[in-house]
Motif scaffolding. Sequence first.
Motif, PDB file in Angstrom:
ATOM      1  N   SER A   1      -3.129  -4.532  -3.449  1.00 40.55           N
ATOM      2  CA  SER A   1      -2.241  -3.365  -3.426  1.00 40.55           C
ATOM      3  C   SER A   1      -3.057  -2.080  -3.532  1.00 40.55           C
ATOM      4  O   SER A   1      -4.248  -2.100  -3.830  1.00 40.55           O
ATOM      5  CB  SER A   1      -1.221  -3.445  -4.570  1.00 40.55           C
ATOM      6  OG  SER A   1      -1.883  -3.380  -5.818  1.00 40.55           O
ATOM      7  N   GLU A   2      -2.371  -0.947  -3.302  1.00 40.84           N
ATOM      8  CA  GLU A   2      -3.066   0.335  -3.304  1.00 40.84           C
ATOM      9  C   GLU A   2      -2.103   1.451  -3.688  1.00 40.84           C
ATOM     10  O   GLU A   2      -0.966   1.491  -3.211  1.00 40.84           O
ATOM     11  CB  GLU A   2      -3.654   0.617  -1.919  1.00 40.84           C
ATOM     12  CG  GLU A   2      -4.472   1.881  -1.822  1.00 40.84           C
ATOM     13  CD  GLU A   2      -5.140   2.042  -0.468  1.00 40.84           C
ATOM     14  OE1 GLU A   2      -5.426   3.207  -0.081  1.00 40.84           O
ATOM     15  OE2 GLU A   2      -5.376   1.013   0.199  1.00 40.84           O
TER      16      GLU A   2
ATOM     17  N   LYS B   1       0.849  -1.184   0.000  1.00 43.55           N
ATOM     18  CA  LYS B   1       0.000   0.000   0.000  1.00 43.55           C
ATOM     19  C   LYS B   1       0.889   1.241   0.000  1.00 43.55           C
ATOM     20  O   LYS B   1       1.660   1.453   0.938  1.00 43.55           O
ATOM     21  CB  LYS B   1      -0.942  -0.013   1.202  1.00 43.55           C
ATOM     22  CG  LYS B   1      -2.006  -1.112   1.109  1.00 43.55           C
ATOM     23  CD  LYS B   1      -2.919  -1.124   2.311  1.00 43.55           C
ATOM     24  CE  LYS B   1      -4.110  -2.049   2.083  1.00 43.55           C
ATOM     25  NZ  LYS B   1      -3.728  -3.398   1.630  1.00 43.55           N
TER      26      LYS B   1
END
Length: 453
Positions: free
Chosen positions: A196-197, A165
């Motif tokens: 994910s980010e 992230k």
Amino acid sequence: MIPAVAQYVELYLAHRDLIDRNSCEVMNRLRSDACRVLEEKPIPERGAEDYEHTDLPALLAPDYGINLSRVNIDVNPADTFHCDVPNLSTSLFLMINDRWSRTETSYTGLPEGVEICNFADFSQRHPDLAEKYYGKIADINNPVVALNTMLVQDGFVLYVRKGVKVEKPIQLVNILQNGMPLMALRRLLVILEEDSEARLLVCDHTQNPDTDFLTVQTIEIFAARNSVFDYYDLEESTERTNRLSSLYLRQEEGSNVLIDGITLFNGKTRNEYRTFFTGSHSSLRLLGMGIIDKKRQLENYTRVAHDVAQCNTDELFKYVVDEEASGSFTGRIYVAEGACKTEAYQSNRNLLGSDTARMFSKPQLEIYNDDVKCSHGTAIGRLDAMQMFYMRTRGLSEEEATLLLKQAFMADVIDGVRLPILRDRLRHLVECRFAGENSACNACKSHPSSPFK
């Protein structure tokens, strides 16, 4: 083949060895196919289906130079541009015309598992990933994609590994600067693995207002299972800068994506957004706004494909069109036969500020399933006379009242931004634009947070 396209096909055929030598294998392998498309397929002209207001042959007709030899253009970002959204700490990268670059602090604060680089480096580090993703959702039969694929030599890659992230927003500043007319060919590839980010802010700026520029770019975004991604695109160029942009997005199960395209200053622009759901329980918010005056032109084309069940889309585009400017919106939401429980909403709303301003709007739904919630609509009008009268009775001048009503009209597009500091900054940029400033980003240029100071 029309002359506007023939000149670039001939350029490629005459210099293909030079183009390949200054690029990378993952880009080189698709060039011949792209060239064949341009040779064999007709180029849509103004008035063709989905090209009602974009004259593609006319945009490609000028004799633009292309930096095939990858010569360093004499641009010093410290002297020509200071860009960072004040109070918003970003990982800042650059595309100078169509050459990738970075600052000394670009990678500061980025977590392990995030890679940001150009295509040459990415294809060397991850040849399997480059092969897997490059050119896989961008339709080479699209003439804009074909031209980009045939000639592009560099680009920007964002790769976020599984579970990572990225808290710090990533910013890519595209700078156009040259003494002669120039075509900049850019490619963006964004890969978010599972869980994910990341957030990416892309800003387009032209430093030389007296030169003709054309940007031809293709963006491919892959959002894997349960990933979260924001893509903000801010166009702040000049009346002599034209842009052809094609964005392709593929979303897997549970992914959440926000795309927000904002045009503050431009010449002639066509933005294309083509998105595909391949996994259920995914969501997309697709936003856009354009402020156009003088003889500027802005066309947004969207196609959202719901091919799987239980996904939702919220689509909103707004324009303020003044003087002799012209705007166009063509949107289509497609719901496949098996895509039950789909929720998809599309809206286009527009303000005309003069009798000579023009707006074309064509929202569309194509649905092959009864178990859905879908709507679409459009509205084109002038400022509300009663609202204007009410504000005038409260002591505001006509100019002040007009400014406030236009700002209020754009509020819900700006409110869709998921970064509070960026949202506040955009409110200020829009206010500056409506107030008549020649460059809405002037206030950023000497800010103490600039990474170039």
